[in-house]
Design an enzyme around this catalytic site. Structure first.
Site, PDB file in Angstrom:
ATOM      1  N   ASP A 285      13.395  52.473 -51.845  1.00 15.33           N
ATOM      2  CA  ASP A 285      11.449  53.168 -51.374  1.00 15.33           C
ATOM      3  C   ASP A 285      10.975  52.039 -52.020  1.00 15.33           C
ATOM      4  O   ASP A 285      11.353  50.893 -52.596  1.00 15.33           O
ATOM      5  CB  ASP A 285      11.421  54.356 -52.194  1.00 15.33           C
ATOM      6  N   PHE A 286       9.201  52.256 -51.349  1.00 12.75           N
ATOM      7  CA  PHE A 286       8.623  50.340 -51.711  1.00 12.75           C
ATOM      8  C   PHE A 286       8.078  49.887 -53.086  1.00 12.75           C
ATOM      9  O   PHE A 286       8.302  50.390 -53.894  1.00 12.75           O
ATOM     10  CB  PHE A 286       7.202  51.424 -51.595  1.00 12.75           C
TER      11      PHE A 286
END
Ligand code: GLC
Length: 747
Positions: A285-286
């Protein structure tokens, strides 16, 4: 060699890999932001003004020249972008101007539609209609493909049992069986063929895993789960998605019992690769890799890169850890080259499988033909109608009579566009949204309809309650459209108090004091704690944040053109103090309904002093304008073995004068097992259309090997013994029977 590489592409992948430098291999594991930084505060202000003027708004994006250079140098594998012109320019930099001409993955968050924005996924799950959601996901894929997107960061399949968590809006609720059905449907929809120009898209079920169990419902917070609960509740929707061909997944921000998802080799290698034999791509994820430093498991970004690549994260989304440190880690021997090559193989295999080497560019004129296509707008209306849940209808106050009733349409969401898009509608346009007021005007003559906001959704701005009260007094009935703004829902938007925001309850109280019947429509991104509102409302429809057709759908239901069929997929608490509250709970040794254990002067039970245990509304609950009668449940196979199919029949009759759809649900309970089992577990459902007065026998055929759990050794098994089975309209009502499993099944 990764044993899972698709033989179709093996030779091509090996040939390419053999030419790659160490830097180019690392480059295939990097997703980089392609755009120059923008002033989000300014952009959001501009967007708000455009929304208020009902004008379309386009976020002004410019390509970051540094990214173009990185792409030409073979140091970027993927970007996150929804602009076809920019995507073609960046693909050109990769395909025509880099040394090895490897095309880019172009990912984007298409969570509930691209420009045709559907209801939020939690609402969509209340349709209990996987076939419909497959079509909605396909429509989203078509629009996304027109933008040059070939990788959709969806479906979000996190099981969520805590409505304080803002991202409950993005999933399919609290149940693993229903969640798995929806995950299968969405992956089929996203990855189906027949996209424009033969394009293909990879789904990315997320967030792997357990993100929805964040402690206290606070986003990104710690998750403490036993392996058994992980395997019985949180992993099944992912396994269903992968079994249906999902080609990538996204590792979660959260830790699971001390080990963050983004460096959790048990989950990323033991479960995903060794047990399930899945060979897709894992993207973090980011900045989740960078956050391993904040978690305190990595001393710096180099250490974070090492932990993640060794644990099994293939692509680094925007932390820069792989770009900065992975090559050196390999040269230092801290990361074996075989691990790096294995990750690169999976990424190249995904790109070959998507046809990107043959077909990297998108026809920039496609969007004119497909974006907001009439059939997609019509589909969005069907989904919105079926997602809405009628929970109260005293004295059949609904459907409304359009001709001879003066209607006061009141509330901050009655004539609102932007908030009805809901969270994660970044590519939607508020100007596309039909308000509830728009919908009402299709049914009610102007002189019989008076629309007043009454107050704003949140905050203490000057109230317009007196005008709302006057409108109510000058009407026969009040339709109140209230709830949450889109910004109160979604990522990093958890709430500790789940009542009506701002001063909406004051508005409700003032309107109730007029004595006019109140029909309440709640537009929200989560279950709200609103017992006082429910008490004062003659009827309650959960409209959710229902996308571009929300207003028409609300009007179609309230005026009876649509017979509501939606059912809750998440329990609706009576009080925050009950959370987590969900139907598939355990009985405990001192159940609330039981005899308890008498200590001192009275039986002690697992109850509250100040609230019942039961939620305000239960999982599977939802009313219709029709009435359905269940009778004659028959267990046709009273003795079964795990290799057989349980067959149970029931008769259902529509005793009303109008046709409708009933979502019939089947639950089981393993009465005695080697570990405690939930009091009920959903194991089947059918959407049954019945004409007025129609009576029909329906049958469920449930593979017995799906009735198991992870036992003492955390291995899946179906144990022998008696089971109870219910068939009914929701998780608290139904006819019941008994069946016995005779042999044991070990996985
Ligand atoms: C966000 C979300 C994830 C999304 C990603 C890319 O932080 O957690 O769901 O896909 O970043 O936007």
């Amino acid at each position: 060699m990764d044993k899972h590489i698709d033989p179709l592409f093996k030779a091509k992948v090996e040939e390419l890999l053999s030419q790659m430098t160490l830097e180019e291999k690392v480059g295939q594991l990097v997703l980089e932001n392609a755009f120059a930084p923008i002033n989000w505060h300014e952009v959001l202000q501009q967007q708000k003004l455009a929304d208020e003027r009902g004008e379309p708004f386009k976020i002004p994006l410019e390509i970051n020249p540094v990214t173009s250079e990185h792409i030409r140098a073979g140091r970027v594998s993927a970007i996150n972008s929804a602009d076809p012109l920019l995507n073609n320019r960046l693909q050109q930099a990769a395909v025509e101007e880099s040394r090895l001409h490897i095309p880019l993955l172009v990912g984007h968050d298409v969570i509930h539609g691209f420009r045709t924005v559907f209801p939020i996924p939690l609402a969509e799950s209340c349709t209990w209609n996987p076939e419909l959601l497959e079509r909605a996901s396909h429509a989203a894929a078509v629009e996304a493909a027109c933008m040059g997107i070939n990788w959709i960061f969806a479906p979000m399949v996190d099981i969520a049992r805590d409505p304080r968590w803002g991202r409950v809006a993005e999933g399919a609720g609290e149940d693993p069986f229903l969640g798995a059905e929806m995950a299968r449907a969405r992956v089929r929809g996203f990855q189906s063929g027949n996209l424009p120009m033969g394009r293909r898209i990879s789904a990315c079920p997320k967030h792997y895993v357990g993100y929805g169990a964040a402690e206290a419902g606070r986003d990104y917070n710690s998750v403490e789960l036993s392996e058994r609960t992980l395997r019985d509740v949180y992993l099944p929707p992912f396994q269903a998605a992968f079994d249906n061909g999902a080609q990538s997944t996204m590792s979660a921000f959260n830790e699971i019992s001390g080990i963050p998802g983004t460096c959790n080799s048990f989950l990323l290698r033991t479960v995903l690769r060794d047990e399930w034999g899945w060979n897709g791509v894992v993207v973090s994820d980011f900045n989740a890799i960078g956050e391993l430093v904040q978690h305190g498991v990595a001393k710096d970004l180099r250490d974070a890169a090492r932990l993640s690549i060794l644990a099994g994260v293939d692509i680094d989304m925007e932390s820069g850890a792989y770009t900065k440190h992975l090559a050196q880690l390999v040269e230092d021997g801290a990361v074996p080259l075989t691990i790096l090559d294995e990750a690169v193989r999976r990424v190249l295999c995904l790109k070959f499988g998507l046809g990107l080497f043959e077909n990297p560019y998108v026809d920039e004129t496609l969007s004119e033909k497909y974006i907001l296509a009439p059939e997609f707008r019509s589909l969005a209306l069907d989904v919105a109608r079926q997602s809405m849940v009628l929970l109260k209808n005293d004295k059949n106050v609904l459907p409304l009579q359009a001709q001879d009733q003066r209607i006061a349409l009141i509330g901050p969401l009655a004539n609102n566009r932007a908030d009805l898009l809901g969270t994660w509608a970044v590519t939607g346009q508020a100007s596309d949204v039909e308000t509830v007021f728009d919908g009402f005007r299709h049914y009610v003559q102007g002189n019989l309809l008076n629309c007043v906001p009454g107050c704003s959704v949140s905050g203490d701005d000057p109230l317009d309650i007196s005008a709302a009260v006057a409108a109510a007094q000058d009407s026969d009935i009040v339709v109140l459209v209230i709830g949450e703004s889109a910004g109160m829902s979604g990522e990093a938007h958890s709430r500790a108090h789940l009542g009506l925001p701002g001063r909406q309850q004051e508005l409700v109280n003032a309107l109730a004091a007029t004595g006019k019947p109140l029909v309440t429509v709640l537009m929200c991104g989560r279950p709200l704690v609103v017992p006082a509102l429910v008490e004062k409302s003659a009827a309650l429809l959960i409209g959710w944040h229902a996308g571009i057709r929300a207003g028409q759908a609300v009007a179609d239901i309230l005026f009876g053109a649509e017979n509501p069929s939606g059912k809750l997929t998440v329990s609706w608490p009576r009080a925050e103090g009950q959370i987590p509250v969900y139907y598939a709970h355990k009985l405990t040794g001192r159940p609330a309904e039981g005899t308890g254990t008498t200590q001192y002067h009275e039986p002690f039970r697992s109850t509250y002093l100040d609230e019942p245990n039961a939620p305000l509304f239960s999982f599977g609950e939802g009313m219709s304008y029709s009435e359905y009668e269940y009778s004659n449940l028959q267990v046709l196979t009273p003795f079964v073995s795990p290799k057989e199919t349980l067959q149970v029949g029931v008769v259902i009759k529509n005793t009303s004068s109008r046709a409708g759809v009933e979502i019939v649900q089947l639950y089981i309970r393993d009465l005695v097992a080697s570990v405690t089992r939930p009091v009920k577990e959903l194991k089947g459902f059918q959407r049954v259309h019945l004409e007025a007065g129609e009576k029909r026998e329906i049958r469920f055929e449930i593979p017995v090997n799906t009735l198991g759990f992870h036992g003492l050794e955390n291995r899946y098994l179906v144990e022998t013994g008696e089971f109870k089975v219910w068939i009914g309209s929701d998780s608290t009502h139904g006819l019941d029977g008994i069946f016995t499993v005779r042999d044991i099944l070990h996985s």
